[in-house]
Design an enzyme around this catalytic site. Structure first.
Site, mmCIF file in Angstrom:
data_model
loop_
_atom_site.group_PDB
_atom_site.id
_atom_site.type_symbol
_atom_site.label_atom_id
_atom_site.label_comp_id
_atom_site.label_asym_id
_atom_site.label_seq_id
_atom_site.Cartn_x
_atom_site.Cartn_y
_atom_site.Cartn_z
ATOM 1 N N LEU A 31 21.891 -5.409 -36.645
ATOM 2 C CA LEU A 31 22.415 -5.724 -35.319
ATOM 3 C C LEU A 31 21.943 -7.110 -34.902
ATOM 4 O O LEU A 31 20.770 -7.453 -35.047
ATOM 5 C CB LEU A 31 21.918 -4.696 -34.303
ATOM 6 C CG LEU A 31 22.377 -4.887 -32.872
ATOM 7 C CD1 LEU A 31 23.873 -4.650 -32.752
ATOM 8 C CD2 LEU A 31 21.628 -3.948 -31.952
ATOM 9 N N CYS A 32 22.851 -7.893 -34.387
ATOM 10 C CA CYS A 32 22.524 -9.227 -33.877
ATOM 11 C C CYS A 32 22.534 -9.150 -32.358
ATOM 12 O O CYS A 32 23.591 -9.089 -31.732
ATOM 13 C CB CYS A 32 23.545 -10.252 -34.377
ATOM 14 S SG CYS A 32 23.178 -11.921 -33.818
#
Length: 178
Positions: A31-32
């Protein structure tokens, strides 16, 4: 979610185990999200230092941020450019362009199958998501947490009794008597 040895001074990482087609999720499931980026000053990132990790964050604040990001992707800094372009197209068409929506529906269906295999019940309605309070198992009345059966009516009497303790003999020897 994985926590580094120096947590909470360094952020944990978060990776989805199942495939997620989302502008802010890399192909490998990472996840960014700004809140999980190390607290360094990086003018190239476009993030303010206050948006990055700090030790006051916890699992609750991380998960709230993740849910928020899943609902409102950050398309200006995508991890998955194709998903970002598709999402923007879908949003601009007000849902008429179904390509993004169809991918998401397929992934949701697959995740339900995986959840059932693992014995997890996936909520399908808003009512299913809401946790309902269970009634107390016994019929005892719920009382005020601070109620310690202290008799408040006798407080004035107690204060009058304590006032006699305020009178004392001055043994300081300084000769002042009042």
């Amino acid at each position: 979610m994985r926590f580094p040895p120096d947590y909470p001074y360094s952020p944990p990482s978060l990776r989805f185990q199942t495939k997620v087609w989302h502008p802010n999720v890399y192909e490998n499931g990472d996840l960014c999200i700004s809140i999980l980026h190390p607290p360094i000053d990086d003018p190239q990132s476009g993030e303010l230092p206050c948006e990055r990790w700090n030790p006051t964050q916890n699992v609750r604040t991380i998960l709230l941020s993740v849910v928020s990001l899943l609902n409102e992707p950050n398309t200006s800094s995508p991890a998955n450019v194709d998903a970002s372009v598709m999402y923007r197209k879908w949003k601009e068409s007000k849902g008429k362009d179904k390509e993004y929506e169809n991918i998401i529906k397929k992934q949701v269906a697959l995740s339900k199958v995986d959840a059932e295999k693992d014995g997890v019940v996936v909520p399908l309605t808003l009512e299913d998501y809401v946790v309902k309070a269970k009634p107390p198992e016994n019929n005892l009345e719920l009382t005020d947490f601070y109620d310690d059966d202290y008799d408040m009516d006798n407080d004035e009497d107690d204060l009058e009794d304590d006032s006699s303790n305020e009178q004392y003999d001055d043994d300081s020897g300084n000769g002042d008597e009042s």
